[in-house]
Motif scaffolding. Structure first.
Motif, PDB file in Angstrom:
ATOM      1  N   TRP A 188       0.110  35.278  46.932  1.00  0.00           N
ATOM      2  CA  TRP A 188      -0.748  34.241  45.281  1.00  0.00           C
ATOM      3  C   TRP A 188      -0.273  33.030  45.505  1.00  0.00           C
ATOM      4  N   ASP A 209       1.682  31.350  47.480  1.00  0.00           N
ATOM      5  CA  ASP A 209       1.837  30.211  48.828  1.00  0.00           C
ATOM      6  C   ASP A 209       0.028  29.669  49.010  1.00  0.00           C
ATOM      7  N   GLY A 210      -0.685  30.750  48.802  1.00  0.00           N
ATOM      8  CA  GLY A 210      -2.285  29.784  49.026  1.00  0.00           C
ATOM      9  C   GLY A 210      -2.290  29.245  48.004  1.00  0.00           C
ATOM     10  N   SER A 211      -2.111  29.793  46.851  1.00  0.00           N
ATOM     11  CA  SER A 211      -2.496  28.869  45.485  1.00  0.00           C
ATOM     12  C   SER A 211      -1.249  27.198  45.625  1.00  0.00           C
ATOM     13  N   ASP A 223      -0.453  25.560  48.326  1.00  0.00           N
ATOM     14  CA  ASP A 223      -1.644  25.507  49.514  1.00  0.00           C
ATOM     15  C   ASP A 223      -2.407  24.835  49.135  1.00  0.00           C
ATOM     16  N   HIS A 245     -11.245  23.753  47.821  1.00  0.00           N
ATOM     17  CA  HIS A 245     -10.223  24.804  47.548  1.00  0.00           C
ATOM     18  C   HIS A 245     -10.915  24.894  45.933  1.00  0.00           C
ATOM     19  N   GLN A 260     -12.420  27.883  47.248  1.00  0.00           N
ATOM     20  CA  GLN A 260     -11.644  29.238  46.960  1.00  0.00           C
ATOM     21  C   GLN A 260     -11.488  29.842  45.361  1.00  0.00           C
ATOM     22  N   SER A 317      -9.338  33.352  59.165  1.00  0.00           N
ATOM     23  CA  SER A 317      -8.087  32.454  58.672  1.00  0.00           C
ATOM     24  C   SER A 317      -8.214  31.152  59.017  1.00  0.00           C
ATOM     25  N   LYS A 346      -5.762  28.854  58.615  1.00  0.00           N
ATOM     26  CA  LYS A 346      -4.478  28.014  57.914  1.00  0.00           C
ATOM     27  C   LYS A 346      -4.867  27.287  59.033  1.00  0.00           C
TER      28      LYS A 346
END
Length: 265
Positions: free
Chosen positions: A154, A156-158, A160, A189, A192, A214, A216
């Motif tokens: 959670w 890491d994605g937030s 980013d 973002h 998302q 992905s 990434k």
């Protein structure tokens, strides 16, 4: 499904049954704070680690006050919010009994967001590039140390999304990026985050990862473009635009695949 996920589903279901009225929201928040308090009591060691991290970050922002007092104030308030959110979600550490180095690094990345909005182009590069490096190593560190958790995923994605969005706005302020490119990054973002919020409040569960595609590579393109733009090297605008568009495409593909897989069940 974990006990915490079952509890969240039941609480969100009650909120929906009461049609999201103000009284329902007050009950929702009271229950959430109560569970967070119980989690802190059960995880006193991790709570103390979070407080120590918060104190160190707060001291760093206070040190900025001699140079840019308003930035220091905004940064300190933002940092307190970040640390509070981490502390509120300690239950997502699963069976880990420590905060973990990778989660510390992700939290530190979140702490630099206010600086990205206002620093000079050179300062933008000086903050963004180390944040990008930390983003590249926190996942391998978590796996190598056996510290991979739902909290880390959670965070890491937030983080980013927050870092890249703030850097894009900072670059736009200095005319390093046109505002349409900034809007692409923000839109990627925002879509998302909106999807996650809708999944929780409509489906009463986190978005299913069955159709995940992905993002990434598009994220790396946005980061590289922002870094190049801040250093006045090459045409970072093209990379940012391609990365943000690619991110929107992977998000749409994930949503479509997930929907088809749900229908096929």
């Amino acid at each position: 499904m974990t006990a915490g996920q079952v509890w969240t589903r039941e609480l969100l279901g009650e909120l929906r049954r009461q049609r999201y009225r103000p009284r329902a929201w007050s009950g929702f928040l009271a229950a959430s704070f109560g569970r967070a308090r119980a989690t802190r009591d059960a995880r006193s060691g991790e709570h103390r680690q979070t407080l120590a991290l918060g104190g160190a970050g707060l001291a760093a922002w206070i040190a900025v006050a001699g140079v840019r007092p308003w930035l220091a104030l905004a940064g300190a308030l933002w940092w307190l919010l970040v640390v509070a959110m981490v502390d509120w979600h300690l239950g997502m550490l699963d069976d880990q009994r420590r905060l973990g180095l990778a989660n510390v690094l992700s939290t530190l990345r979140a702490g630099v967001v206010p600086a990205l909005l206002v620093v000079s182009p050179l300062g933008l590069a000086a903050v963004l590039i180390p944040a990008g490096i930390l983003d590249g190593i926190d996942g391998p560190i978590a796996r190598a140390r056996g510290e991979a958790t739902r909290l880390g995923l959670w965070l890491d994605g937030s983080v980013d999304g927050l870092v890249l969005s703030a850097a894009a706005v900072g670059a736009g302020r200095h005319q390093l990026l046109p505002w349409w490119a900034v809007a692409l990054v923000l839109g990627r973002h925002a879509a998302q985050w909106l999807a996650v919020a809708l999944a929780y409040f409509v489906r009463l569960a986190a978005p299913a990862g069955l159709g995940f595609v992905s993002g990434k590579l598009p994220g790396l393109a946005v980061f590289t473009g922002l870094a190049l733009a801040s250093l006045h090297l090459g045409d970072g605008v093209v990379l940012v635009a391609l990365g943000a568009t690619g991110g929107l495409a992977t998000f749409a593909a994930s949503a479509l695949r997930g929907w088809r897989l749900q229908l096929a069940r």
